[in-house]
Enzyme design. Structure first.
Site, PDB file in Angstrom:
ATOM      1  N   ARG A 111       0.856  -1.202   0.000  1.00 39.37           N
ATOM      2  CA  ARG A 111       0.000   0.000   0.000  1.00 39.37           C
ATOM      3  C   ARG A 111       0.888   1.246   0.000  1.00 39.37           C
ATOM      4  O   ARG A 111       0.651   2.201  -0.724  1.00 39.37           O
ATOM      5  CB  ARG A 111      -0.959   0.006   1.193  1.00 39.37           C
ATOM      6  CG  ARG A 111      -1.702   1.328   1.352  1.00 39.37           C
ATOM      7  CD  ARG A 111      -3.024   1.259   2.114  1.00 39.37           C
ATOM      8  NE  ARG A 111      -3.017   0.345   3.240  1.00 39.37           N
ATOM      9  CZ  ARG A 111      -2.388   0.556   4.402  1.00 39.37           C
ATOM     10  NH1 ARG A 111      -1.709   1.665   4.597  1.00 39.37           N
ATOM     11  NH2 ARG A 111      -2.444  -0.339   5.368  1.00 39.37           N
ATOM     12  N   TYR A 113     -16.101  15.993 -16.548  1.00 39.25           N
ATOM     13  CA  TYR A 113     -16.465  14.583 -16.657  1.00 39.25           C
ATOM     14  C   TYR A 113     -17.609  14.270 -15.681  1.00 39.25           C
ATOM     15  O   TYR A 113     -17.591  14.718 -14.532  1.00 39.25           O
ATOM     16  CB  TYR A 113     -15.226  13.735 -16.338  1.00 39.25           C
ATOM     17  CG  TYR A 113     -15.494  12.268 -16.252  1.00 39.25           C
ATOM     18  CD1 TYR A 113     -15.889  11.547 -17.378  1.00 39.25           C
ATOM     19  CD2 TYR A 113     -15.366  11.582 -15.056  1.00 39.25           C
ATOM     20  CE1 TYR A 113     -16.145  10.191 -17.298  1.00 39.25           C
ATOM     21  CE2 TYR A 113     -15.612  10.224 -14.972  1.00 39.25           C
ATOM     22  CZ  TYR A 113     -16.007   9.531 -16.094  1.00 39.25           C
ATOM     23  OH  TYR A 113     -16.255   8.192 -16.008  1.00 39.25           O
ATOM     24  N   LYS A 137      -7.924   5.196 -19.974  1.00 38.50           N
ATOM     25  CA  LYS A 137      -8.180   5.650 -21.351  1.00 38.50           C
ATOM     26  C   LYS A 137      -6.907   5.544 -22.196  1.00 38.50           C
ATOM     27  O   LYS A 137      -6.435   4.465 -22.424  1.00 38.50           O
ATOM     28  CB  LYS A 137      -8.752   7.068 -21.308  1.00 38.50           C
ATOM     29  CG  LYS A 137      -9.833   7.278 -20.236  1.00 38.50           C
ATOM     30  CD  LYS A 137     -11.082   6.450 -20.482  1.00 38.50           C
ATOM     31  CE  LYS A 137     -12.030   6.392 -19.285  1.00 38.50           C
ATOM     32  NZ  LYS A 137     -12.462   7.681 -18.776  1.00 38.50           N
TER      33      LYS A 137
HETATM   34  C1  LIG Z   1     -12.999   8.061 -17.561  1.00 41.23           C
HETATM   35  C2  LIG Z   1     -12.639   9.382 -17.072  1.00 41.23           C
HETATM   36  C3  LIG Z   1     -12.399   9.595 -15.710  1.00 41.23           C
HETATM   37  C4  LIG Z   1     -12.600   8.517 -14.671  1.00 41.23           C
HETATM   38  O1  LIG Z   1     -11.631   7.513 -14.774  1.00 41.23           O
HETATM   39  P1  LIG Z   1     -11.893   6.007 -14.286  1.00 41.23           P
HETATM   40  O2  LIG Z   1     -10.589   5.346 -14.583  1.00 41.23           O
HETATM   41  O3  LIG Z   1     -13.045   5.488 -15.079  1.00 41.23           O
HETATM   42  O4  LIG Z   1     -12.210   6.035 -12.840  1.00 41.23           O
HETATM   43  C5  LIG Z   1     -12.006  10.854 -15.311  1.00 41.23           C
HETATM   44  N1  LIG Z   1     -11.870  11.863 -16.200  1.00 41.23           N
HETATM   45  C6  LIG Z   1     -12.090  11.690 -17.509  1.00 41.23           C
HETATM   46  C7  LIG Z   1     -11.912  12.838 -18.434  1.00 41.23           C
HETATM   47  C8  LIG Z   1     -12.485  10.458 -17.994  1.00 41.23           C
HETATM   48  O5  LIG Z   1     -12.725  10.312 -19.300  1.00 41.23           O
END
Ligand SMILES: *Cc1c(COP(=O)(O)O)cnc(C)c1O
Length: 382
Positions: free
Chosen positions: A46, A99, A197
């Site tokens: 952790r 978001y 992403k």
């Molecule tokens: C998907 C996304 C998030 C959240 O990320 P997760 O990995 O799904 O928790 C935050 N900001 C943006 C711009 C995103 O596209």
């Protein structure tokens, strides 16, 4: 070192015993001590794990920041930044069309616990910060390009206003990726990514990263990471490290495909408007050109028929584009933001932002653009 070299090499010194070229996945919770009281770099996963540490150093290098911290998801990274910066009675000023998940976190968890949350359209009017910032303001939260409307915030302008007032700035840099935008160059203090992403890039892992330059800020973030414990695991860290090795190549193709498809979509009768920062028709095209090294892989469209049924008809007919929540993977994805990624936004907020029923967000993958255009041609036909 240039970006591509940093992407492949930064953060990992070849393992001394095995000379493993890739960072090993240290799938262990504990690292034992030889002697009671020894100082050693890792003791419990952790607090720190070598695979995670390699990823943290790598993303920090890509953002030109000193420190990186990896979390179990993008939202965990965002939450950890908010926790490190805000206590009840403090104010955060956030970009209005952020978001959906960030909007939900701020309005459903932080606001009820006494944090003052103010949303402002910082893309069209960054100067309003001069009036908005008060002695309670502890953080300004940015996104650029925004999700899903691809508005561009003038980062230099915002950072200079905030610096003059002693207010730290944070940006969610997920859409641009570090390949296309370096917020630190404009004076932004904290950079967050949903590595789920583009950094991961293959739709096979959830992970988030926060980067900071300031030592005290890092200590505060590290305290949150270790105390709250929303850390990224070693397997997931490995997957993101692996993804990042091709980030520059993928972003080049995402961008090339997206640019071509955005141009093409402009000529389609079923499409009322194409939103893409690379198009001359984008209201902040000049700013995007100055501030970014490219325009990214997301294209948002307004259908002429502004109904959910019309959007559903197009989404259902697409075959190569998967209908889904996420973006930034090698495969193309279509998202109905009004009901999916931004489903948690109240209708009036969506309307004010311009998130319509007949709107689709396209995450353009790295398939052959001809095939994507064929798929879109079929889906948009009468
Ligand atoms: C998907 C996304 C998030 C959240 O990320 P997760 O990995 O799904 O928790 C935050 N900001 C943006 C711009 C995103 O596209």
């Amino acid at each position: 070192m240039k970006f591509a070299t940093r992407a492949i090499h930064a953060g990992y010194e070849r393992d001394a015993t095995t000379h493993a070229v890739m960072p090993p996945i240290y799938q262990t919770s504990i690292f034992s001590y030889d002697h009671l009281g020894d100082e050693q770099p890792f003791c419990y996963s952790r607090s720190g794990n070598p695979t995670r540490a390699a990823l943290e150093a790598n993303v920090a290098a890509l953002e030109g920041m000193k420190y990186g911290l990896a979390f179990g998801s993008g939202m965990a990274a965002i939450d950890s930044v908010l926790r490190a910066m805000l206590k009840p009675g403090d104010e955060i000023i956030a970009v209005a069309d952020c978001y959906g998940g960030a909007y939900r976190l701020l309005t459903r968890l932080y606001q009820p616990s006494g944090v003052i949350v103010t949303f402002a359209d910082l893309a069209s009017d960054p100067g309003q910060l001069n009036a908005l910032i008060s002695e309670r303001t502890r953080l300004v939260w940015l996104e650029s390009p925004t999700n899903p409307l691809l508005n561009i915030v003038d980062l230099e302008r915002v950072a200079s206003i905030c610096r003059a007032r002693g207010v730290p700035t944070a940006i969610d840099n997920t859409f641009a990726s570090p390949y296309l935008q370096s917020p630190r160059d404009f004076g932004i203090d904290i950079i967050v990514h949903s590595a789920t992403k583009y950094l991961g890039g293959h739709s096979d892992v959830l992970l988030g990263v926060a980067c900071v330059d300031d030592d005290a800020l890092f200590q505060q973030m590290k305290l949150v990471q270790n105390s709250a414990g929303a850390v990224a695991g070693p397997q997931d860290s490995f997957l993101v490290l692996r993804g990042i090795k091709t980030l520059h190549l993928r972003m080049q193709r995402h961008e090339e495909n997206a640019g071509r498809i955005a141009e093409w979509l402009q000529g389609q009768p079923a499409v009322e408007k194409v939103i893409y920062p690379g198009l001359a028709s984008h209201p902040q095209h000049a700013l995007a050109r100055r501030q970014m090294r490219g325009f990214g892989g997301i294209v948002t469209i307004y259908l002429r028929d502004n109904s959910r049924a019309a959007a559903a008809r197009v989404a259902d007919r697409l075959q190569l584009f998967a209908l889904g929540e996420s973006l930034g993977g090698v495969e193309s994805i279509v998202n109905h933001s009004a009901t999916m990624s931004h489903g948690s936004m109240p209708a009036e907020v969506k309307a004010a932002c311009g998130i319509r029923e007949g709107m689709l967000r396209l995450s353009i993958g790295i398939e052959d653009a001809d095939d994507l255009i064929d798929d879109l041609t079929r889906a948009l036909a009468d």
